[in-house]
Design an enzyme around this catalytic site. Sequence first.
Site, PDB file in Angstrom:
ATOM      1  CB  THR A   1       3.450  -0.568 -45.901  1.00 46.22           C
ATOM      2  OG1 THR A   1       4.547  -1.466 -45.685  1.00 46.22           O
ATOM      3  CG2 THR A   1       2.206  -1.347 -46.287  1.00 46.22           C
ATOM      4  N   GLY A   2       4.970   2.287 -45.876  1.00 42.91           N
ATOM      5  CA  GLY A   2       6.140   3.043 -45.436  1.00 42.91           C
ATOM      6  C   GLY A   2       6.910   3.626 -46.601  1.00 42.91           C
ATOM      7  CB  ALA A   3       5.874   4.480 -49.937  1.00 42.43           C
TER       8      ALA A   3
ATOM      9  N   GLY B   1      13.163   6.712 -47.014  1.00 43.90           N
ATOM     10  CA  GLY B   1      14.064   5.566 -46.992  1.00 43.90           C
ATOM     11  C   GLY B   1      13.819   4.523 -48.066  1.00 43.90           C
TER      12      GLY B   1
ATOM     13  N   GLY C   1      11.357   2.346 -48.640  1.00 48.37           N
ATOM     14  CA  GLY C   1      10.029   2.293 -49.274  1.00 48.37           C
ATOM     15  C   GLY C   1       9.880   3.349 -50.353  1.00 48.37           C
TER      16      GLY C   1
ATOM     17  CB  SER D   1      16.517  -6.812 -40.313  1.00 48.60           C
ATOM     18  OG  SER D   1      17.731  -6.696 -39.617  1.00 48.60           O
TER      19      SER D   1
ATOM     20  CE1 TYR E   1      13.816  -3.400 -37.204  1.00 42.46           C
ATOM     21  CE2 TYR E   1      15.853  -4.661 -37.253  1.00 42.46           C
ATOM     22  CZ  TYR E   1      14.912  -3.875 -37.892  1.00 42.46           C
ATOM     23  OH  TYR E   1      15.071  -3.562 -39.228  1.00 42.46           O
TER      24      TYR E   1
HETATM   25  P1  NDP Z   1      12.722   4.740 -42.266  1.00 38.71           P
HETATM   26  O1  NDP Z   1      12.681   4.970 -40.800  1.00 38.71           O
HETATM   27  O2  NDP Z   1      13.618   5.567 -43.116  1.00 38.71           O
HETATM   28  O3  NDP Z   1      11.222   4.854 -42.882  1.00 38.71           O
HETATM   29  C1  NDP Z   1      10.200   4.130 -42.256  1.00 38.71           C
HETATM   30  C2  NDP Z   1       8.953   4.226 -43.103  1.00 38.71           C
HETATM   31  O4  NDP Z   1       7.935   3.416 -42.488  1.00 38.71           O
HETATM   32  C3  NDP Z   1       8.397   5.631 -43.201  1.00 38.71           C
HETATM   33  O5  NDP Z   1       7.764   5.772 -44.457  1.00 38.71           O
HETATM   34  C4  NDP Z   1       7.361   5.663 -42.072  1.00 38.71           C
HETATM   35  O6  NDP Z   1       6.314   6.605 -42.286  1.00 38.71           O
HETATM   36  C5  NDP Z   1       6.808   4.248 -42.184  1.00 38.71           C
HETATM   37  N1  NDP Z   1       6.193   3.774 -40.957  1.00 38.71           N
HETATM   38  C6  NDP Z   1       6.757   3.648 -39.728  1.00 38.71           C
HETATM   39  N2  NDP Z   1       5.850   3.162 -38.859  1.00 38.71           N
HETATM   40  C7  NDP Z   1       4.689   2.990 -39.549  1.00 38.71           C
HETATM   41  C8  NDP Z   1       3.402   2.534 -39.201  1.00 38.71           C
HETATM   42  N3  NDP Z   1       3.098   2.152 -37.956  1.00 38.71           N
HETATM   43  N4  NDP Z   1       2.456   2.508 -40.168  1.00 38.71           N
HETATM   44  C9  NDP Z   1       2.733   2.895 -41.434  1.00 38.71           C
HETATM   45  N5  NDP Z   1       3.938   3.325 -41.823  1.00 38.71           N
HETATM   46  C10 NDP Z   1       4.907   3.372 -40.895  1.00 38.71           C
HETATM   47  O7  NDP Z   1      13.057   3.187 -42.430  1.00 38.71           O
HETATM   48  P2  NDP Z   1      13.911   2.377 -43.511  1.00 38.71           P
HETATM   49  O8  NDP Z   1      13.586   2.834 -44.872  1.00 38.71           O
HETATM   50  O9  NDP Z   1      15.311   2.335 -43.063  1.00 38.71           O
HETATM   51  O10 NDP Z   1      13.324   0.901 -43.253  1.00 38.71           O
HETATM   52  C11 NDP Z   1      12.353   0.303 -44.096  1.00 38.71           C
HETATM   53  C12 NDP Z   1      12.290  -1.174 -43.737  1.00 38.71           C
HETATM   54  O11 NDP Z   1      13.582  -1.754 -43.901  1.00 38.71           O
HETATM   55  C13 NDP Z   1      11.868  -1.441 -42.289  1.00 38.71           C
HETATM   56  O12 NDP Z   1      11.017  -2.555 -42.241  1.00 38.71           O
HETATM   57  C14 NDP Z   1      13.187  -1.761 -41.615  1.00 38.71           C
HETATM   58  O13 NDP Z   1      13.024  -2.590 -40.482  1.00 38.71           O
HETATM   59  C15 NDP Z   1      13.935  -2.461 -42.730  1.00 38.71           C
HETATM   60  N6  NDP Z   1      15.369  -2.457 -42.535  1.00 38.71           N
HETATM   61  C16 NDP Z   1      16.082  -1.276 -42.544  1.00 38.71           C
HETATM   62  C17 NDP Z   1      17.445  -1.300 -42.311  1.00 38.71           C
HETATM   63  C18 NDP Z   1      18.278  -0.074 -42.317  1.00 38.71           C
HETATM   64  O14 NDP Z   1      19.470  -0.165 -41.992  1.00 38.71           O
HETATM   65  N7  NDP Z   1      17.743   1.099 -42.676  1.00 38.71           N
HETATM   66  C19 NDP Z   1      18.148  -2.560 -42.046  1.00 38.71           C
HETATM   67  C20 NDP Z   1      17.312  -3.720 -42.063  1.00 38.71           C
HETATM   68  C21 NDP Z   1      15.977  -3.661 -42.309  1.00 38.71           C
HETATM   69  P3  NDP Z   1       6.417   8.127 -41.713  1.00 38.71           P
HETATM   70  O15 NDP Z   1       7.400   8.863 -42.598  1.00 38.71           O
HETATM   71  O16 NDP Z   1       5.045   8.654 -41.873  1.00 38.71           O
HETATM   72  O17 NDP Z   1       6.886   8.025 -40.295  1.00 38.71           O
END
Ligand code: NDP
Length: 240
Positions: free
Chosen positions: A9-11, A14, A16, A137, A150
Amino acid sequence: MQHKQALITGASRGIGRAIAEELAGQGYDLILTCLRSIEGMRDYARYLEETYAVSCTTFRGDVGDPSSTERLFASVNKLDVLVNNAGISHIGLLQDMSPEEWRRVMAVNLDGVFYTCRLAVPLMLHAGGGRILNISSVWGNVGASMEVAYSASKGAVNGFTRALAKELAPSNIQVNAIACGVIDTDMNRCFDEEERQALIREIPADRMGTAREAAALAGQIIASPAYLTGQIITLDGGWI
Ligand code: NDP
């Protein structure tokens, strides 16, 4: 031989997105989801198919909406790996947060993990095993000022991970989480350069982590023996 299948999910961006490439490199066929960035994710899926000779399907939906996740799983009949990565942050004082904002953080970060797992587990039971990895996190372990919702959502994901690991260990299904520190993705674009440098000064490794590092760890956990389960593995450059 049929490839193993992984859903991330969320691929689209970042961590994903980087995990998608890591698992494609391991030969997994992929199901990739995002909320909005479907065009870019389709292009990326084509790149992965051509580069790694795997098949990639894409789905646009909201992990916080159970009916959307049911639509996603309607066409999934085999699943070996589930990576619950989609997540959102919310920065601000708790007393300034509306109930709607609170609910949204919980819906995406916590409820979404439940909605996918409840549909993935029967497929994994049918296959005789599987792997679930939740992207959590360090704030779920220690809490962060200005990020109460969060932190609460990720703390709950950690509890969920430990409990589900116990429930599924007899069925050869591994359940773990990675507790990320600061990873350099769009999620941290809200910080200006001064704030980024102040954050980095606190991190013993003297830099933010990269999405590729998080993905490499995810790949190793997924490839590890199922006996490694119920763990919240911290990836934070020695920060917390
Ligand atoms: P990004 O903001 O770079 O990417 C988020 C991703 O999640 C995107 O693919 C986005 O899709 C998708 N997304 C957001 N909301 C939804 C939703 N409601 N349904 C489906 N997809 C969704 O985040 P990161 O890569 O940084 O984070 C990924 C994970 O890592 C998260 O769970 C975050 O909490 C965790 N994390 C990140 C940290 C960091 O410093 N970056 C630190 C600790 C944890 P779209 O592009 O379509 O919006």
